[in-house]
Scaffold this motif. Structure first.
Motif, mmCIF file in Angstrom:
data_model
loop_
_atom_site.group_PDB
_atom_site.id
_atom_site.type_symbol
_atom_site.label_atom_id
_atom_site.label_comp_id
_atom_site.label_asym_id
_atom_site.label_seq_id
_atom_site.Cartn_x
_atom_site.Cartn_y
_atom_site.Cartn_z
ATOM 1 N N ARG A 85 0.842 -1.194 0.000
ATOM 2 C CA ARG A 85 0.000 0.000 0.000
ATOM 3 C C ARG A 85 0.874 1.239 0.000
ATOM 4 N NH1 ARG A 85 -4.427 -0.608 4.721
ATOM 5 N NH2 ARG A 85 -2.582 -0.062 5.962
ATOM 6 N N PRO A 86 0.528 2.231 -0.802
ATOM 7 C CA PRO A 86 1.280 3.482 -0.734
ATOM 8 C C PRO A 86 1.019 4.188 0.584
ATOM 9 C CG PRO A 86 -0.664 3.752 -2.108
ATOM 10 C CD PRO A 86 -0.583 2.299 -1.749
ATOM 11 N N ASN A 87 1.945 5.047 0.972
ATOM 12 C CA ASN A 87 1.786 5.840 2.195
ATOM 13 C C ASN A 87 1.469 4.963 3.411
ATOM 14 O OD1 ASN A 87 2.276 8.189 0.783
ATOM 15 N ND2 ASN A 87 0.113 8.720 0.551
ATOM 16 N N GLU A 88 2.216 3.885 3.545
ATOM 17 C CA GLU A 88 2.012 2.986 4.683
ATOM 18 C C GLU A 88 2.688 3.567 5.919
ATOM 19 O OE1 GLU A 88 0.349 0.348 6.739
ATOM 20 O OE2 GLU A 88 0.251 -0.152 4.602
ATOM 21 N N ILE A 89 1.896 3.895 6.941
ATOM 22 C CA ILE A 89 2.454 4.401 8.195
ATOM 23 C C ILE A 89 2.955 3.194 8.986
ATOM 24 C CG2 ILE A 89 2.031 5.726 10.288
ATOM 25 C CD1 ILE A 89 -0.338 7.042 8.802
ATOM 26 N N VAL A 90 4.262 3.076 9.067
ATOM 27 C CA VAL A 90 4.867 1.905 9.681
ATOM 28 C C VAL A 90 4.736 1.942 11.201
ATOM 29 C CG1 VAL A 90 7.020 0.616 9.968
ATOM 30 C CG2 VAL A 90 6.472 1.656 7.755
ATOM 31 N N ALA A 91 5.048 3.092 11.794
ATOM 32 C CA ALA A 91 4.995 3.210 13.255
ATOM 33 C C ALA A 91 4.930 4.677 13.641
ATOM 34 C CB ALA A 91 6.224 2.557 13.897
ATOM 35 N N VAL A 92 4.380 4.955 14.821
ATOM 36 C CA VAL A 92 4.387 6.294 15.402
ATOM 37 C C VAL A 92 4.796 6.174 16.862
ATOM 38 C CG1 VAL A 92 2.640 7.224 13.830
ATOM 39 C CG2 VAL A 92 1.911 6.161 15.975
ATOM 40 N N GLY A 93 5.299 7.271 17.430
ATOM 41 C CA GLY A 93 5.706 7.217 18.822
ATOM 42 C C GLY A 93 6.096 8.577 19.352
ATOM 43 N N PHE A 94 6.678 8.583 20.560
ATOM 44 C CA PHE A 94 7.029 9.821 21.257
ATOM 45 C C PHE A 94 8.504 9.828 21.627
ATOM 46 C CE2 PHE A 94 2.523 9.168 22.219
ATOM 47 C CZ PHE A 94 1.990 10.429 22.022
ATOM 48 N N ALA A 95 9.038 11.028 21.787
ATOM 49 C CA ALA A 95 10.366 11.242 22.357
ATOM 50 C C ALA A 95 10.281 12.461 23.265
ATOM 51 C CB ALA A 95 11.404 11.449 21.265
ATOM 52 N N ASP A 96 11.278 12.607 24.155
ATOM 53 C CA ASP A 96 11.221 13.729 25.106
ATOM 54 C C ASP A 96 12.165 14.873 24.747
ATOM 55 O OD1 ASP A 96 13.609 12.569 25.776
ATOM 56 O OD2 ASP A 96 12.967 11.881 27.757
ATOM 57 N N ARG A 97 12.777 14.799 23.572
ATOM 58 C CA ARG A 97 13.537 15.934 23.024
ATOM 59 C C ARG A 97 13.832 15.613 21.558
ATOM 60 N NH1 ARG A 97 17.242 12.819 25.880
ATOM 61 N NH2 ARG A 97 19.228 12.474 24.786
ATOM 62 N N ALA A 98 14.090 16.646 20.788
ATOM 63 C CA ALA A 98 14.241 16.461 19.345
ATOM 64 C C ALA A 98 15.431 15.578 19.003
ATOM 65 C CB ALA A 98 14.380 17.823 18.660
ATOM 66 N N ASP A 99 16.543 15.703 19.747
ATOM 67 C CA ASP A 99 17.720 14.913 19.402
ATOM 68 C C ASP A 99 17.618 13.465 19.878
ATOM 69 O OD1 ASP A 99 18.002 15.297 22.103
ATOM 70 O OD2 ASP A 99 20.014 16.169 22.022
ATOM 71 N N ALA A 100 16.492 13.113 20.526
ATOM 72 C CA ALA A 100 16.273 11.728 20.945
ATOM 73 C C ALA A 100 15.264 11.015 20.055
ATOM 74 C CB ALA A 100 15.791 11.688 22.401
ATOM 75 N N VAL A 101 14.741 11.707 19.046
ATOM 76 C CA VAL A 101 13.708 11.119 18.202
ATOM 77 C C VAL A 101 14.223 9.880 17.465
ATOM 78 C CG1 VAL A 101 12.345 11.494 16.120
ATOM 79 C CG2 VAL A 101 12.350 13.205 17.920
ATOM 80 N N GLU A 102 15.394 10.002 16.858
ATOM 81 C CA GLU A 102 15.931 8.866 16.103
ATOM 82 C C GLU A 102 16.224 7.687 17.020
ATOM 83 O OE1 GLU A 102 17.044 7.037 12.465
ATOM 84 O OE2 GLU A 102 15.864 8.795 12.996
ATOM 85 N N ALA A 103 16.711 7.945 18.220
ATOM 86 C CA ALA A 103 16.958 6.862 19.178
ATOM 87 C C ALA A 103 15.661 6.184 19.571
ATOM 88 C CB ALA A 103 17.670 7.410 20.411
ATOM 89 N N ALA A 104 14.589 6.970 19.755
ATOM 90 C CA ALA A 104 13.288 6.388 20.098
ATOM 91 C C ALA A 104 12.774 5.518 18.959
ATOM 92 C CB ALA A 104 12.285 7.495 20.412
ATOM 93 N N ARG A 105 12.974 5.968 17.739
ATOM 94 C CA ARG A 105 12.523 5.209 16.570
ATOM 95 C C ARG A 105 13.265 3.883 16.453
ATOM 96 N NH1 ARG A 105 14.531 6.528 10.533
ATOM 97 N NH2 ARG A 105 13.082 5.261 9.319
ATOM 98 N N ARG A 106 14.581 3.893 16.722
ATOM 99 C CA ARG A 106 15.414 2.725 16.504
ATOM 100 C C ARG A 106 15.576 1.831 17.734
ATOM 101 N NH1 ARG A 106 18.455 3.037 11.887
ATOM 102 N NH2 ARG A 106 18.321 5.009 10.774
#
Length: 330
Positions: free
Chosen positions: A209-230
């Motif tokens: 499917r196009p535009n498949e939203i794989v996952a969503v979530g939260f982080a407590d600061r912008a520089d921690a977003v990638e760590a939260a994702r991974r």
């Protein structure tokens, strides 16, 4: 089926391709998502069979991924033989790791990571790559039936996310797209149904499917977003975080899609709202937005993330929630 009968079939060079079962014990697209398809564009271009961008240059297989990195911490997702055959080669013992963190030099020649190759009648073979370390269940020479477990989805070798790279090849090593029945280097008409090799040919058209939203979530600061994702385990938020950031991971973003990301506070009031039209598509799209902690701290309660993609009225949505808040300590 005796092995002597199987061996006689392998001599038939013109034998048709095998009918394929889904090679993972995972429902598509509910729990797992197809991240990449076979590349049908010659040269340095890239184009999947639907004339989309859900591939990379020269990609010869189908990547079926787990939605979250943290799914690696849960029960193993079995990888299954797509058709009956004989195990030709196996490898195990390669660690599961994100190659963007370890570097490709750590992988060396083991780009497929832990893997299994199965030979099928008529000179066909399938390969199952990036398996979870220690999960390989078969040995060379073993005869397996369709649906037999051979390992588990992992992140070994040249892998950036937990997934199975599944590849179908005919004699001589030419890769074949199981969604069209055509060679990987053969151009196909945009949107043409082709001749899917999947047993559930009709259902397979709904797997991608196009535009498949794989996952969503939260982080407590912008520089921690990638760590939260991974993260291989969900990262907890501080009780009264310095910031609240919502993020979304998307596969196969289409040109012209409208994106909307909302963070909604305990009283139903928007904390963050961002909407924009994304003019350029992407194989993998990652988006985030947030705001710093307000003076006096976050009001205690549940905060909701609502993420929406809209392409000409075709809408995808995903939501998540987290409880935080309370006055700051003087």
């Amino acid at each position: 089926m005796t092995w002597s009968f199987f061996a006689s079939l392998t001599l038939q060079a013109a034998a048709p391709p095998p009918t394929l079962d889904l090679p993972v014990a995972c429902r598509l697209p509910e729990r797992c998502v197809i991240q990449k398809l076979v590349d049908h564009a010659p040269g340095p271009e890239r184009q999947d069979a639907r004339c989309g961008m859900l591939t990379t240059d020269g990609h010869k297989g189908t990547d079926i991924r787990l939605r979250r990195y943290s799914d690696m911490a849960g029960p193993p997702v079995p990888v299954l033989a797509a058709a009956a055959g004989r195990v030709a080669r196996v490898r195990d013992g390669v660690a599961d790791a994100d190659v963007r963190q370890t570097g490709p030099e750590a992988v060396g020649e083991r780009q497929a990571g832990n893997a299994v190759v199965i030979e099928h009648p008529g000179g066909w073979e399938t390969q199952y790559s990036h398996l979870r370390q220690g999960s390989v269940l078969v040995r060379p020479g073993q005869v397996v039936e369709a649906g037999a477990p051979v390992g588990a989805v992992g992140m070994s070798g040249l892998a950036e996310f937990p997934h199975l790279h599944f590849e179908l090849r005919r004699a001589g090593g030419q890769a074949i797209d199981p969604f069209t029945g055509t060679a990987a280097d053969e151009r196909v008409a945009c949107g043409a149904p082709g001749r899917p090799l999947w047993r559930d040919a009709a259902g397979s058209r709904q797997w991608v499917r196009p535009n498949e939203i794989v996952a969503v979530g939260f982080a407590d600061r912008a520089d921690a977003v990638e760590a939260a994702r991974r993260a291989t385990l969900p990262l907890p938020l501080a009780p009264d975080p310095a910031a609240l950031v919502g993020w979304a991971d998307v596969a196969g973003l289409i040109d012209g899609t409208v994106e909307r990301l909302e963070l909604i506070g305990p009283e139903g009031r928007p904390v963050v709202t961002r909407e924009r039209r994304l003019e350029r598509g992407s194989l993998s799209w990652f988006s985030f937005a947030g705001r710093p902690r307000p003076a006096g701290g976050w009001p205690a309660g549940e905060y909701r993330l609502r993420y929406l993609l809209n392409l000409n009225g075709d809408t995808r949505t995903a939501e998540a929630a987290v409880r935080i808040g309370g006055p700051t300590t003087p």
